[in-house]
Structures are given as C-alpha cells and as structure tokens.
Design a protein around this motif. Structure first.
Motif, PDB file in Angstrom:
ATOM      1  N   GLN A 128       0.823  -1.204   0.000  1.00 56.28           N
ATOM      2  CA  GLN A 128       0.000   0.000   0.000  1.00 56.28           C
ATOM      3  C   GLN A 128       0.861   1.258   0.000  1.00 56.28           C
ATOM      4  O   GLN A 128       0.589   2.212  -0.720  1.00 56.28           O
ATOM      5  CB  GLN A 128      -0.933   0.003   1.222  1.00 56.28           C
ATOM      6  N   LEU A 159      -7.569  -7.699  -2.025  1.00 60.80           N
ATOM      7  CA  LEU A 159      -7.925  -6.282  -1.904  1.00 60.80           C
ATOM      8  C   LEU A 159      -9.375  -6.074  -1.470  1.00 60.80           C
ATOM      9  O   LEU A 159      -9.699  -5.079  -0.817  1.00 60.80           O
ATOM     10  CB  LEU A 159      -7.685  -5.564  -3.242  1.00 60.80           C
ATOM     11  N   GLU A 168     -12.638  -2.745  -8.573  1.00 57.34           N
ATOM     12  CA  GLU A 168     -12.750  -1.297  -8.345  1.00 57.34           C
ATOM     13  C   GLU A 168     -11.383  -0.620  -8.240  1.00 57.34           C
ATOM     14  O   GLU A 168     -11.176   0.485  -8.717  1.00 57.34           O
ATOM     15  CB  GLU A 168     -13.521  -1.039  -7.051  1.00 57.34           C
ATOM     16  N   TYR A 169     -10.454  -1.324  -7.573  1.00 51.91           N
ATOM     17  CA  TYR A 169      -9.117  -0.747  -7.384  1.00 51.91           C
ATOM     18  C   TYR A 169      -8.420  -0.472  -8.713  1.00 51.91           C
ATOM     19  O   TYR A 169      -7.523   0.350  -8.785  1.00 51.91           O
ATOM     20  CB  TYR A 169      -8.248  -1.687  -6.544  1.00 51.91           C
ATOM     21  N   TYR A 170      -8.808  -1.212  -9.735  1.00 50.95           N
ATOM     22  CA  TYR A 170      -8.130  -1.071 -11.028  1.00 50.95           C
ATOM     23  C   TYR A 170      -8.957  -0.266 -12.028  1.00 50.95           C
ATOM     24  O   TYR A 170      -8.540  -0.083 -13.157  1.00 50.95           O
ATOM     25  CB  TYR A 170      -7.806  -2.453 -11.605  1.00 50.95           C
ATOM     26  N   HIS A 173     -10.969   3.380  -8.642  1.00 45.31           N
ATOM     27  CA  HIS A 173     -10.193   3.870  -7.501  1.00 45.31           C
ATOM     28  C   HIS A 173      -9.318   5.059  -7.909  1.00 45.31           C
ATOM     29  O   HIS A 173      -8.821   5.115  -9.039  1.00 45.31           O
ATOM     30  CB  HIS A 173      -9.320   2.736  -6.973  1.00 45.31           C
ATOM     31  N   ASP A 175      -6.348   5.704  -7.122  1.00 40.24           N
ATOM     32  CA  ASP A 175      -4.986   5.278  -7.450  1.00 40.24           C
ATOM     33  C   ASP A 175      -4.967   4.162  -8.489  1.00 40.24           C
ATOM     34  O   ASP A 175      -3.985   3.424  -8.591  1.00 40.24           O
ATOM     35  CB  ASP A 175      -4.266   4.791  -6.192  1.00 40.24           C
ATOM     36  N   ALA A 176      -6.043   4.021  -9.229  1.00 44.87           N
ATOM     37  CA  ALA A 176      -6.149   2.885 -10.161  1.00 44.87           C
ATOM     38  C   ALA A 176      -4.947   2.795 -11.099  1.00 44.87           C
ATOM     39  O   ALA A 176      -4.427   1.705 -11.366  1.00 44.87           O
ATOM     40  CB  ALA A 176      -7.438   3.002 -10.968  1.00 44.87           C
ATOM     41  N   TYR A 179      -2.126   1.304  -9.175  1.00 48.66           N
ATOM     42  CA  TYR A 179      -2.365  -0.129  -8.924  1.00 48.66           C
ATOM     43  C   TYR A 179      -1.994  -0.940 -10.158  1.00 48.66           C
ATOM     44  O   TYR A 179      -1.355  -1.985 -10.080  1.00 48.66           O
ATOM     45  CB  TYR A 179      -3.826  -0.383  -8.539  1.00 48.66           C
TER      46      TYR A 179
END
Lengths: 381, 457
Positions: A128, A159, A168-170, A173, A175-176, A179
C-alpha cells in the motif's frame, strides 16, 4: 641399495593387489557420479526452469491484458496464469544456486507473509505504501516482501471481499493507475529475473555445473545436496507447514495462519505444498521433469553405496517417509488457513511426518554420501 | 648400575644440536605458512568473527574472539613464528607463539583438530628446549649461549612426543569398527571418486580394509621404525607415502607437511648439518661461527632440574590423558566422554541432527528453534553430534529467550545421531530439560544408550 629394493618389492606387492582378479566390491564403473549431475541439469533443473519461464512469460502477458482492460474475465485469466506459474515455481524454488543465488531469486519471488498494509506482520514497507508513494525500487532487499507471487496474491485476491470490490481498485479507484502500474512492475520483474536465471543456466552454467563433479564442499554434488536439504528443512517443512502451524519462534509457538503460502487465495496452499513435496521427492529419485522417466540421482547413488556396505535400504526408508508425509497431508483442508483455524493438530501431524525425513536426509543420507558441509580442514593423521 | 645412575647418565648425555636447530627453523616456517593459509582462506573472519556464538572448552569460557581485534592475535601469532624460525629472542617468541596459538584454539571448540592440539603442546614443549643454542640469531649474537651440543634428552623429547602421537593413534584404531567393518574409511574413501586411477580403486571394499589395517599398522610401528637406524630410511619413505595419501584423500590442510618435516628429527645429525650448510651457502651465513664444540648449559641447575621435572610431568600427563575415557561408562564413540586430546584421529563418521524445543512453563507454549539463526552451518554440524556442544548451546538458548522475556524457558532437544554407517538413533533424552543440567566433566546420564558395541581400545 638394499633399502631401496625393499621399497621396490613393497611397490610390487601393492601393484599385485591392484590387479586382483576378484574384487569383492561392486564394479567401480557401475556408477558415475557425473551422470547424476547430468540428469539433474538436463532432465530436471533446465526443463523445470524452461517450463517456469514460459509461465512467467504468460503471467506477464496476462498482467498486461488485465491492466489494459481490467474486467472480470481478464482478472480471472491473470489469476489462472498466476496459479499456473505459482505451481511451476515449486519445481525451481529449491535450485537456489549460480545466478539464482546471486540475484536472491527465491527471496524476490516468494517471500511471505507479504507486507500488504499496516496490519501485516512487517508493516514498515508495505505494498500500500509503495502504491501510494509511487516511488519504490523493487530491487531493494527491504522490498522483498512486497513483490513476487505473494504480492500478486494480495493484489488479485486480497484487496476486497468480492471480485467487483477488487476490480474497483483497477478501475474507479483514485490510485487505479498506480495499482495497474504496480501489477505490471511485478510481473515484469518476475519474468525478467526468471529469464536471467534461465539464460545463465543455458549459457555455460550447465556445463560448469556438470563438470564440477569432484568431491569437496565446492563440488556440484555437495553443493546441490546441501541446498536441497536446506530447502526441504527451511522452505518446505518450516515455511509451508511448520511456521504457519506455530512451531517456530517467529510466532512464539502460536498458530499463525497469516503465514500460510498464498494466504489470500482460498484453497491454493495445499496444492502448492503438494507440488513442492512432489518436486522434492522427484528430485531425490531423479525423476525427469514432467515425465515418468527416471534417471540417476540420490536414490540410485544411495542404492549403489548400500550394495557396497550391505546396509539397510535408506532409499526405501526415505521414499516411504515421503509417502507418509503425503498421506498425512491428504487429510488437510485444501486451504491451510481453514485447516489451522479449525484443527491445527493435523498441520502439526504433517510437520512431524516431514520432520522424520529431515533426520533421514540430514543424518543418514549425508553420512552415507559423505557430503562436506563446508570447506574447512578436517581431522586426520 | 642402578636405574637412577643410568637415568642421570642419560640426562647428562649430549648430542649435536643441529637436529634441534633444523626442527626449530622448519617448525617456524610451517607455522607461518599455516597462519597465512588460514588467513588467505578467509577463515579468521568466517570462523571467529562472523559467528554470533562460540563453543567454549570446559573451564575456558573466558577465552572468546575479540571482534576485529582477533586479527591482531593472528598477526602476533604469525610474527612470533618468524622469530622462532630465525631464533631471535627465541624464548619469548616461542612463549608468545604457544600462548597466541593456544588462545586461538580455545576460542571455539567447533574447530578442534588433533593437529592443532599437537601444535599447542609441541610449542609448549619447545619453550623448555634450547632450540636457539645453535644456528640462531640469539646464538650468533650471544657467545655464552652458543653451543654445538645440547643435552640428548632435549632432542629425544620431541621424538617421544611424535612417538606418542603415532602410537596412541594406532592403539585407538584397534577397535572392531576400524578393523572388522573398515569404518569410517568405507564411507570416506568412495567419496574420492574423482581422483585419477585411485578413484576407481577406492570403490573396492577390499581397499577399504587394506587401508584400515595398513593405517593401524603404520601408526603402531612407525615410531620404532624411525628410531632404528636400519629401518629409518624405509620408515621415512613410508611417512612420505602415508601423509601424501592422507593429503590427497582428506581435507587436512598443513598437517601432512608438518608430520613429514617433523620426522626428520629422527635422522642422524649429519643430515641436519648438511641442510644447515646448504642454507648457509644460500644466505651466505658463516656456519663455522656456531661450531664451537661447546655443550649447552642451562642458566642454572635449578632451571635445568625444573625443565626436566616439568617435562617429565608433561609426558606422564600425555601418557595418561588418552586413557581417561576408562573412567566413564558407556561407549566412548557415542558419548565422547574423554574423546578429545587422545590422538583419536579419523576414527568416526558421526552425523547428527538436533531440533531444539523451547517451552515456556508459564504459558505452556512451545516452539522449535531455527539453528541457523544462531549457528553457522559448520557449527550446527559439529553441535548436532557432540553432547557437550548440545548442552552449551541449550544454555545459550536459555539465556537468549530469557532476554526475550520468557522467564523460565525449558529447553528440550529431539536429536538423532548416526555413527560409522549405522542407522540414525535418538541421541539425547528428549524429556530432559537441558537448562537443568550444568556442564561438567561428570558422566552424562542424559545421553540415550548406544545399543551396540564397538569392541577394542
């Protein structure tokens, strides 16, 4: 002159002894130690690395596909590639020599538990943090537990609770981009290190390994056997079973499921362990990588030495013990985390079975093979 | 004639000093090479600086490596060998050598070798010998010291020590494992497969027996063959062949050279004078200056008597120490009670495995120790098969985990040892809390029985 003729006669007696027609031992030409090295290199180590390198190549491609177009399908494909590669890894992990040793191959590809976030066992440098700061140098030893298979495990499985949450993170998000970059950096580095190690084997190290067939602590045979036992003791027995089951000082004797290999991926830990157990047994028996064919290895060497000493069948004992460990491990849940949390005693029982073979390998086998642990003067007169 | 007067007469007998001088010169040179070789192999760092923990001899726990300063001990030891060799300030030099070398050996018993012990006691012996009376810088400068003849017993004492080493090594081989099972040679010799010609031969069982028997016979007879003039040359050829073979077959460093050169002491002074003449010609040293036909005189009668008395005691101790094992019950090879310092060389192939368990008696939690956290691979190997190491290490673990906050840790060990090709067997009683056992020279009741018998000495 009389003295010298005495020496001369003694020499004759010695020579006569050497040409004795009925040697009581086996024919020395029966066994060529270099054959073991050739078999290890050409039929086990090189094919295993070639196969592994294919999987890291595919992993890299899957990573690129996923990051260009992150969706349910590409995520699953990346996971599959990761799983295939992780299984193939179990066949090369023990060969930490030559280039692999120089680049600390094992440490960079499979140090776990992973440092995911502030709640991880080692919270100083986490994935992180790397992603948030964006400045990280994966070549630093301090970042070993934020990369490799365990880091991908976290990023692909850990995650979020559902695939949508993970995706969602990719995608959405904030910070996608970071990531996705991190995923690409990881798979690129893994592939790059693997290619480096394989290239080294293919461009000369294989010949060096095979021709270094002398005895002594720096001979290939002694080196490989020491490394092999080290792997069995530390990475297979302790790393995959003992430490998560809580037998080590690391967790002061309490079970520590977070230390299971592939912690975030449900139901892969047992498969990884079984694969590694097979790989270690295959290596012992000289079984070619990916086929059923057998070649010279520790098993046949022990058999040869046994016929000479008329000793008990150590090969049989060791193989039986591998079987016992496997049978015991069959009882385990496919996910070691679940197993530890529900009934840790089965894990401990598996550890005990693995432990018994440490004694056979490290005491009986090392004695029989007369392997040197280190290059220092020994006693003599 | 009474025994006493015979003895007195023997002690008054003098001999040409050249053998002693040659011995001193070569001893110094070989020791210098040994020290340089040791340093060049990186062993000072690897064996005495890198490890976190060192195994001590009972009663010598205070002898420890002193970090980076350990190099200084080696430098001092190395420099002293030069002084010994050229015979400059000999007495001080040999004392410094004895002390520094012995200190090094006492730092960690992991590296115990009979050879090193031999060097230690030989240098101790040399403190009392007038090895600098002839062909030395001291004698060159000091006319009152210079002597072409020394008491014969001073040369004979070196022969006696060499004789003890060989003969006791031979006696120790008179056991059933060595003679009737060709062990441990049967394990060691086949590993030399890569030697040309010899490699194939060493796979043959009969060769293992031949080497075993020949080795025992060699050790038992060589002192006598060297003593007798008729067999001396032949014996010396044997010495060379034997030690050259051990050099080829086993990783034993400088020792073969030391023994070969030491055996020169048995020859007549003519040989040594020839050697010294050659050296003189090469370095343009005036050898005549030493040839004064004088006999060496101890500085006082008391010094002479003290030297003789001390050395007599030294040899009595040397003759007895190897038999101290008789005071212990059980199989010597298994328990190793009284094994060291006894010229028991190359007798055992022992491999072990020790898995230590730490039990916190308060919480009843337990865990296993990763030995590689505390010991080097070499230390771990030595530790696992020797009970005094196991106990000392257990106490070290106790201290460590006490500092880590476990108030009263119990240390248990699951250990297995294989001896001379036998199947591995449990070694230390796994139910014994090793923290409750203090290191001592008493019989160790916590070692499990061997359940086999090795007959012989």
């Amino acid at each position: 002159m009389r003295k010298f003729s005495f020496v001369f006669i003694l020499g004759l007696i010695l020579l006569w002894g050497c040409t004795d027609d009925n040697p009581s031992g086996p024919d020395a030409d029966d066994f060529d130690r270099e054959e073991i090295l050739v078999n290890w290199a050409d039929n086990i180590i090189l094919p295993a690395f070639e196969s592994f390198s294919t999987t890291t190549g595919e992993l890299k491609t899957a990573g690129e596909n996923f990051t260009t177009n992150p969706n349910q399908q590409t995520l699953q494909e990346l996971r599959d590639a990761w799983k295939t590669s992780y299984l193939a890894w179990q066949h090369v992990s023990m060969f930490e020599m030559g280039k692999a040793m120089d680049v600390r191959f094992r440490d960079y590809l499979n140090t776990y538990p992973v440092s995911a976030n502030e709640s991880s066992p080692n919270a100083d440098q986490t994935i992180q943090k790397n992603i948030q700061t964006g400045t990280y140098n994966l070549e630093l030893p301090s970042l070993r537990d934020t990369q490799g298979f365990p880091a991908l495990d976290y990023l692909l499985n850990g995650l979020g609770d559902s695939d949508d949450a993970i995706l969602e993170y990719y995608t959405t998000h904030q910070d996608a981009v970071e990531y996705k970059k991190y995923i690409n950096d990881l798979v690129t580095r893994m592939d790059q290190l693997t290619v480096e190690v394989l290239d080294h084997w293919e461009s000369g190290y294989r010949d060096q390994f095979v021709s270094n067939s002398g005895n002594g602590a720096n001979g290939s045979l002694d080196m490989m056997v020491n490394d092999y036992i080290f792997y069995y003791e530390k990475y297979l027995r302790a790393g995959k079973i003992g430490i998560p089951a809580g037998v080590s000082a690391i967790s002061s004797g309490t079970p520590s499921p977070v230390r299971v290999e592939a912690y975030y991926s449900e139901g892969l830990s047992k498969a990884l362990f079984m694969e590694a157990l097979n790989a270690t047994q295959n290596f012992f028996n000289g079984k070619h990588y990916g086929t059923q064919e057998m070649g010279e290895s520790l098993a046949s060497y022990l058999d040869y030495l046994n016929t000479m000493k008329e000793g008990a069948d150590l090969t049989q004992l060791i193989n039986n013990q591998f079987e016992s460990a496997r049978n015991q491990a069959e009882n385990l849940n496919s996910d070691f985390v679940t197993q530890i949390e529900t009934d840790n005693s089965e894990m401990l029982a598996t550890y005990d079975e693995l432990q018994k073979n440490v004694v056979f390998l490290k005491v009986d086998m090392l004695q029989a093979l007369n392997i040197n642990v280190d290059y220092v003067d020994a006693d003599g007169d | 004639m009474s025994i006493e007067s015979t003895l007195q007469e023997y002690l008054r007998k003098t001999a040409n000093a050249a053998p002693l001088a040659v011995f001193r010169i070569f001893f110094g040179i070989l020791m210098l090479i040994s020290i340089i070789r040791f340093a060049a192999n990186g062993w000072i760092y690897k064996l005495y600086i890198e490890p976190d923990f060192f195994f001590s001899y009972y009663g010598f726990e205070w002898v420890q490596p002193i970090g980076e300063w350990t190099y200084l001990i080696f430098i001092i030891c190395g420099l002293s060998t030069i002084f010994v060799s050229i015979g400059y300030k000999y007495r001080a030099a040999i004392i410094v050598f004895f002390l520094s070398f012995t200190y090094i050996e006492l730092m960690d018993k992991t590296t115990y070798l009979n050879h090193y012990y031999f060097i230690s006691i030989l240098s101790f012996l040399m403190i009392f010998l007038p090895a600098h009376a002839y062909y030395s810088v001291d004698a060159w400068k000091n006319e009152s010291l210079r002597a072409q003849k020394v008491p014969a017993w001073t040369i004979d004492s070196i022969k006696l020590l060499l004789g003890i080493v060989y003969f006791y090594a031979g006696l120790a081989k008179l056991n059933s494992d060595w003679l009737l099972r060709a062990m441990p040679l049967q394990i060691w010799l086949p590993a030399n497969y890569s030697l040309p010609i010899l490699g194939d031969l060493l796979q043959q069982t009969w060769v293992h027996y031949a080497f075993s028997w020949a080795g025992a016979l060699y050790d038992l007879t060589i002192p006598f063959l060297l003593l007798m003039k008729r067999t001396r040359l032949f014996a010396f050829v044997l010495v060379i062949v034997f030690h050259a073979l051990t050099r080829v077959l086993f990783p034993i460093g400088m020792f073969p050279y030391i023994m070969i050169v030491s055996a020169l002491i048995f020859f007549e002074p003519k040989l040594h004078n020839t050697i010294l003449s050659r050296i003189s010609r090469f370095f343009k040293i005036q050898k005549d200056r030493f040839d004064n036909a004088r006999s060496y005189l101890f500085s006082s009668t008391i010094t002479r008597k003290a030297s003789i008395g001390l050395l007599s005691l030294f040899f009595i101790v040397q003759l007895l120490i190897p038999f101290r094992y008789l005071l212990y019950p059980g199989e010597l090879f298994w328990t190793e009670e009284g094994f060291r310092f006894s010229w028991r060389v190359m007798l055992m192939e022992k491999a072990g495995y020790a898995n230590f368990k730490v039990v916190d008696s308060e919480s009843d939690q337990s865990f296993y120790v990763d030995n590689t956290e505390f010991l080097t691979r070499f230390q771990e190997k030595q530790m696992a098969a020797q009970p005094d190491f196991i106990l000392e290490y257990a106490h070290h673990l106790e201290d460590y985990y006490q500092q880590k906050g476990i108030e009263d840790p119990g240390i248990y060990v699951e250990s297995f040892v294989a001896l001379n090709g036998r199947r591995s067997r449990p070694y230390v009683d796994p139910n014994a809390d090793l923290t409750e056992i203090e290191p001592s020279l008493k019989h160790r009741t916590w070692i499990l029985p061997f359940d086999d018998e090795i007959k012989g000495l």
